[in-house]
Structures are given as C-alpha cells and as structure tokens.
Design an enzyme around this catalytic site. Structure first.
Site, short mmCIF file in Angstrom:
data_model
loop_
_atom_site.label_atom_id
_atom_site.label_comp_id
_atom_site.label_asym_id
_atom_site.label_seq_id
_atom_site.Cartn_x
_atom_site.Cartn_y
_atom_site.Cartn_z
N PRO A 58 48.36 13.29 11.35
CA PRO A 58 49.37 13.20 10.85
C PRO A 58 49.89 11.71 10.90
O PRO A 58 49.94 11.01 12.09
CB PRO A 58 50.56 14.22 11.56
CG PRO A 58 49.91 14.55 12.55
CD PRO A 58 48.57 14.43 12.50
N ASN A 59 50.61 11.14 9.97
CA ASN A 59 50.93 9.79 9.73
C ASN A 59 50.12 8.74 9.98
O ASN A 59 50.42 7.52 9.58
CB ASN A 59 52.16 9.60 10.80
CG ASN A 59 53.20 10.72 10.84
OD1 ASN A 59 53.91 10.72 10.13
ND2 ASN A 59 53.45 11.38 11.79
N ARG A 118 54.35 2.28 9.31
CA ARG A 118 54.81 2.85 10.45
C ARG A 118 54.70 1.87 11.69
O ARG A 118 53.48 1.35 12.03
CB ARG A 118 54.19 4.34 10.75
CG ARG A 118 52.82 4.19 11.49
CD ARG A 118 52.20 5.28 11.56
NE ARG A 118 52.74 6.38 12.79
CZ ARG A 118 51.99 7.04 13.38
NH1 ARG A 118 50.63 7.02 13.36
NH2 ARG A 118 52.48 7.64 14.65
N TYR A 149 51.11 -0.10 15.95
CA TYR A 149 49.88 0.35 15.28
C TYR A 149 49.25 -0.74 14.44
O TYR A 149 48.04 -0.82 13.55
CB TYR A 149 50.07 1.53 14.15
CG TYR A 149 50.52 2.68 15.13
CD1 TYR A 149 49.49 3.27 15.88
CD2 TYR A 149 51.81 3.26 14.92
CE1 TYR A 149 49.99 4.63 16.40
CE2 TYR A 149 52.20 4.20 15.76
CZ TYR A 149 51.32 4.90 16.67
OH TYR A 149 51.82 6.00 17.37
N ASN A 156 40.98 11.04 15.13
CA ASN A 156 42.19 10.42 15.61
C ASN A 156 43.11 11.76 15.34
O ASN A 156 43.68 11.60 14.15
CB ASN A 156 42.55 9.39 15.01
CG ASN A 156 43.97 8.84 15.68
OD1 ASN A 156 44.66 9.57 16.41
ND2 ASN A 156 44.30 7.54 15.43
N ALA A 176 49.45 12.69 16.67
CA ALA A 176 50.38 13.68 17.50
C ALA A 176 49.73 14.83 18.03
O ALA A 176 50.28 15.30 18.89
CB ALA A 176 51.68 13.50 16.84
N GLU A 186 36.76 10.64 20.21
CA GLU A 186 38.09 10.48 19.80
C GLU A 186 38.58 8.99 19.87
O GLU A 186 38.20 8.47 20.54
CB GLU A 186 38.87 11.02 21.14
CG GLU A 186 40.34 11.07 21.05
CD GLU A 186 41.03 11.68 22.38
OE1 GLU A 186 40.35 11.60 23.69
OE2 GLU A 186 42.19 12.01 22.44
N HIS A 221 41.99 6.49 19.22
CA HIS A 221 43.58 6.07 19.09
C HIS A 221 43.51 4.61 18.71
O HIS A 221 43.18 3.73 19.55
CB HIS A 221 44.11 6.55 20.34
CG HIS A 221 44.08 7.91 20.45
ND1 HIS A 221 44.75 8.79 19.95
CD2 HIS A 221 43.47 8.57 21.56
CE1 HIS A 221 44.44 10.12 20.22
NE2 HIS A 221 43.74 9.98 21.19
N ARG A 281 51.49 4.14 27.22
CA ARG A 281 52.84 4.57 26.50
C ARG A 281 53.39 5.94 26.98
O ARG A 281 53.04 6.04 28.48
CB ARG A 281 52.20 5.07 24.79
CG ARG A 281 51.71 3.87 24.11
CD ARG A 281 51.33 4.10 22.83
NE ARG A 281 52.55 4.61 22.06
CZ ARG A 281 52.59 5.22 21.10
NH1 ARG A 281 51.44 5.23 20.27
NH2 ARG A 281 53.67 5.26 20.37
C1 DQA Z 1 47.80 7.71 17.76
C2 DQA Z 1 48.54 7.76 19.25
C3 DQA Z 1 49.50 9.05 19.10
O1 DQA Z 1 50.09 9.31 20.30
C4 DQA Z 1 50.42 9.07 18.09
O2 DQA Z 1 51.29 10.36 17.82
C5 DQA Z 1 49.63 8.65 16.87
C6 DQA Z 1 48.55 7.80 16.79
C7 DQA Z 1 47.04 6.23 17.98
O3 DQA Z 1 46.12 6.32 16.99
O4 DQA Z 1 47.30 5.48 18.75
O5 DQA Z 1 50.25 9.14 15.72
O6 DQA Z 1 46.95 8.65 17.71
#
Ligand code: DQA
Length: 142
Positions: free
Chosen positions: A9-10, A17, A22, A73, A76, A97, A99, A106
């Site tokens: 998501p997102n 965002r 990011y 990735n 959340a 994985e 990020h 964080r």
């Molecule tokens: C994320 C880190 C997560 O904590 C966050 O909720 C995201 C993006 C990252 O790519 O840094 O949406 O996965």
C-alpha cells in the site's frame, strides 16, 4: 529467469507521499528502473502493486511455479501481516525484502517485519536502488 516485484500500500504514491522520507522519485520511475534492470540482466521482471492485503496474498500464491524469485516491499503490511508471511512461506520462492526508507531508524511500530522472516535478505534505506540490489542478489543465489 523470472522475478516478481511486489509492492504494498501507498508505494504507488511515491514522489507525492512524504518526499523527505521516500524521496522525490515517482512510482513510474521505479517501473522504469525495473525495466532497465530486466534488460541489463537479460531476465524477465514483472511487477504488481496493491493497496489490499488479500490481493498481495493472492499474487504471492499465484507466483508458485511461475516465478524463480520474489522482491517484496509489503509497505505498512510489513509490520502487521502474518498472512503475507504465511503466503511467502507457503510458496517457498526465494524472496528479498526491500524498504525504500531505513525503517531501523524509524518508529518503534516499524521495528518488526513479519514478511522479513520469510526472506533471505533485507535491503533498507537505499531508496529505489534497493530494488535493483534485490534483483541482483536473487540472480546471484538462483
Ligand atoms: C516502507 C516502510 C514502511 O514502514 C512503510 O509503511 C511504507 C514504506 C519503505 O519502503 O520504506 O509504506 O516499506
């Protein structure tokens, strides 16, 4: 070799965002990076993004017998989804994985990664470049 890149998501909101966290690169820029990586490495990279946990689980299940590796990735859902962890374990496809941000620096609630428990490597804090690193890592182990 076929690699599936899954974003949660997102991630489709990249560039809009929280650019301080990011970066300013867009989701389209990520897709371009994946295309370039596929061409440079002479492999196939497909990508999937969803804001819905069940859709991500469905996609992981559908990867069985189709893909040699997964880059994920879960965004959340990283920190909440036992369903995504179980799906990755169920298919047993080598997974990395990624990020974009350095989640280790964080909030406390980001310090657990369920999906990461089913991944052979985690790359964090390298921005979009982390996806390229994840793909090349998979190539090196497959
Ligand atoms: C994320 C880190 C997560 O904590 C966050 O909720 C995201 C993006 C990252 O790519 O840094 O949406 O996965």
């Amino acid at each position: 070799m076929k690699i599936l890149v899954i974003n949660g998501p997102n991630i489709n909101m990249l560039g809009i965002r929280e650019p301080g966290i990011y970066g300013s690169n867009s989701f389209a820029d990520l897709l371009t990076l994946l295309d370039e990586t596929a061409k440079a490495e002479h492999i196939t990279i497909d990508q999937y993004q969803s804001n819905h946990e069940g859709c991500l689980v469905d996609k992981i299940q559908q990867a069985l017998g189709v893909y040699d590796g997964i880059v994920i990735n879960p965004a959340a859902y990283t920190h909440t989804s036992i369903a995504i962890l179980d799906a990755l374990k169920a298919v047993g496809i080598p997974a990395v994985e990624v990020h974009i941000s350095d989640v280790s620096q964080r909030e406390d609630f980001r310090q657990i990664s369920y999906a990461g428990m089913a991944c052979c490597k985690t790359i964090m804090g390298h921005g979009l470049e982390g996806y390229r690193e994840a793909v090349t890592h998979l190539i090196s182990i497959l």
